[in-house]
Structures are given as C-alpha cells and as structure tokens.
Motif scaffolding. Sequence first.
Motif, PDB file in Angstrom:
ATOM      1  N   GLY A   1     -86.564  97.108 -10.955  1.00 24.40           N
ATOM      2  CA  GLY A   1     -86.021  97.062  -9.601  1.00 24.40           C
ATOM      3  C   GLY A   1     -85.492  98.382  -9.098  1.00 24.40           C
ATOM      4  N   VAL A   2     -86.143  99.478  -9.491  1.00 25.00           N
ATOM      5  CA  VAL A   2     -85.660 100.805  -9.117  1.00 25.00           C
ATOM      6  C   VAL A   2     -86.253 101.294  -7.800  1.00 25.00           C
ATOM      7  CG1 VAL A   2     -85.260 101.458 -11.515  1.00 25.00           C
ATOM      8  CG2 VAL A   2     -87.493 101.919 -10.468  1.00 25.00           C
TER       9      VAL A   2
ATOM     10  N   GLY B   1     -85.770 104.511  -0.459  1.00 31.53           N
ATOM     11  CA  GLY B   1     -84.753 103.965   0.425  1.00 31.53           C
ATOM     12  C   GLY B   1     -84.050 102.742  -0.122  1.00 31.53           C
ATOM     13  N   VAL B   2     -83.802 102.727  -1.431  1.00 32.22           N
ATOM     14  CA  VAL B   2     -83.142 101.570  -2.035  1.00 32.22           C
ATOM     15  C   VAL B   2     -81.701 101.456  -1.540  1.00 32.22           C
ATOM     16  CG1 VAL B   2     -84.569 101.549  -4.106  1.00 32.22           C
ATOM     17  CG2 VAL B   2     -82.506 102.960  -4.065  1.00 32.22           C
ATOM     18  N   ASP B   3     -81.181 100.222  -1.571  1.00 30.24           N
ATOM     19  CA  ASP B   3     -79.793 100.000  -1.185  1.00 30.24           C
ATOM     20  C   ASP B   3     -78.871 100.359  -2.354  1.00 30.24           C
ATOM     21  OD1 ASP B   3     -80.024  97.906  -2.995  1.00 30.24           O
ATOM     22  OD2 ASP B   3     -80.096  96.340  -1.459  1.00 30.24           O
ATOM     23  N   GLU B   4     -77.586 100.077  -2.208  1.00 30.04           N
ATOM     24  CA  GLU B   4     -76.632 100.449  -3.249  1.00 30.04           C
ATOM     25  C   GLU B   4     -76.941  99.767  -4.579  1.00 30.04           C
ATOM     26  OE1 GLU B   4     -74.252 102.711  -3.330  1.00 30.04           O
ATOM     27  OE2 GLU B   4     -74.802 103.344  -1.308  1.00 30.04           O
ATOM     28  N   HIS B   5     -77.367  98.503  -4.514  1.00 30.11           N
ATOM     29  CA  HIS B   5     -77.701  97.791  -5.750  1.00 30.11           C
ATOM     30  C   HIS B   5     -78.927  98.423  -6.415  1.00 30.11           C
ATOM     31  CE1 HIS B   5     -74.721  94.727  -4.965  1.00 30.11           C
ATOM     32  NE2 HIS B   5     -75.236  94.493  -3.765  1.00 30.11           N
ATOM     33  N   GLY B   6     -79.916  98.766  -5.603  1.00 36.26           N
ATOM     34  CA  GLY B   6     -81.102  99.413  -6.142  1.00 36.26           C
ATOM     35  C   GLY B   6     -80.790 100.778  -6.725  1.00 36.26           C
ATOM     36  N   LEU B   7     -79.905 101.506  -6.057  1.00 36.53           N
ATOM     37  CA  LEU B   7     -79.505 102.821  -6.557  1.00 36.53           C
ATOM     38  C   LEU B   7     -78.794 102.691  -7.900  1.00 36.53           C
ATOM     39  CD1 LEU B   7     -79.394 105.857  -5.910  1.00 36.53           C
ATOM     40  CD2 LEU B   7     -77.196 105.443  -4.776  1.00 36.53           C
TER      41      LEU B   7
END
Length: 233
Positions: A80-81, A191-197
């Motif tokens: 999920g990166v 452009g991942v969100d905070e969870h992705g980051l």
Amino acid sequence: MTFPTLDDLRAACRDLPAGDEAAAAAALARQAVLTKPPGSLGRLEDLAVWLARWQGRPIPKLDRVSIVVFAGNHGVAARGVSAFPIDVTAQMVANYAAGGAGINRLAETAGATLRVVPLELDRPTADFTKAPAMETADFLAAVSAGYEAVSPDDDLFAVGEMGIGNTTAAAALCAALLGGGATRWVGRGTGVDEHGLARKRDAVEAGLVRHAKLVGDEDRVAAVEGVGEQQDA
C-alpha cells in the motif's frame, strides 16, 4: 553485450572509457572566441564542454538524441505504498506507446526519439521487506537489457524509469547507499495520503532492517539487488 556473472559486470565497470579531455579543453577555448559575453549562456556553456568531453569532438552535436524509459513492477507495492495498483504500470506503458504522456511531448519538442522498455511487468521484484528484491540472474538480465538499449550512434542518450512503487524502491536504495533513513528519502510519490506515506516509510525502514548489512556498504550491486528495482540496474 550480456553479463553472465557479477564478475563480468564488475570487470566491464572497471574498463569504462574516459572522457576526451583534449576535446573538452578545445570546446572551452572556443567559447572565448564566440561573440558573446563570457559566461552569458550560463549552464549551457558547461553542458557544451561536458558533451564535447564525452562525444570526443570540440564542437558537440545533438543530431541523434534517444530517450529510453524503462518500466518495471515492484513487489513492495503490495504494502500500500502507492496511490495506484501495479496494473497502472502497463497502462502507462500503453499510454507512452499511444503518445499520450508528458515525456512524449518533451521528446517531440526536443526532436528526440522515445522508446519504452518494459522489464517483465508480469514478474514484479520481490517485496524487499521480506526478501532481496532481485536474484542475481534477474539483476543481470535487467543490466543487460539496459546495455542493449544504448545505440553507439546516439549523440545523447537520456534514460528514465517508471513503475508503481518505484519511488519506494528508490528511497530504500538511497537510504541504503547514502544514509539518512526513511524520513529523509520518502516522499508522497503518486500523491499518497498521510496513511499511505506512513506505510511507505514503514516499508523502507523494514527493508533497511532486513538488509542491514547493505546500509553504508560500498557494494552498489548488492544494494540494488537487495532493495532496488530492475530499472535501477
């Protein structure tokens, strides 16, 4: 040329040609007699000397420019990166072929030819948090693909890469070779969100822990095999 073993590759790397210093000196001297103030072209002047050095001619040319984009998939993407699934890599390759990407316009503007080289998209690298990203045979196959993509007739060869999960692998490789850990190197990529980051940072840190012996090691080959990607090879 192909490289059957790592020793063959390392031998080739030790035998790389040197630049032509006489051509570079002549190019620099020529700038002094051109009708322009010294340094007025800024970085272009440095680039002209650089091209002269590596083309081996005092007046470099850019009649034949090739851009090659290598595309590959990454097992670490399953963590999920990225904001997109790995299927998007093949879709992007198709978009390049159809002329619909930004690099197509840049190549057209520069008068360069563009080619995309997919690197076994149906066989992603391994998840480097669990195993080495590549076995030696896969690494050498990727190196050979890169070598074969270069034409000796090119005046300039520009290389790029893409593939879902690529910035995670790049961050892990930079952290392994240059230090600084995940926080220094991991960005939002697609452009991942905070969870992705957070997942991306965790993946890089987990990879560095698993391959701890590579951190700070001068063996670049081992680092690419451990946490890198086919495009890096």
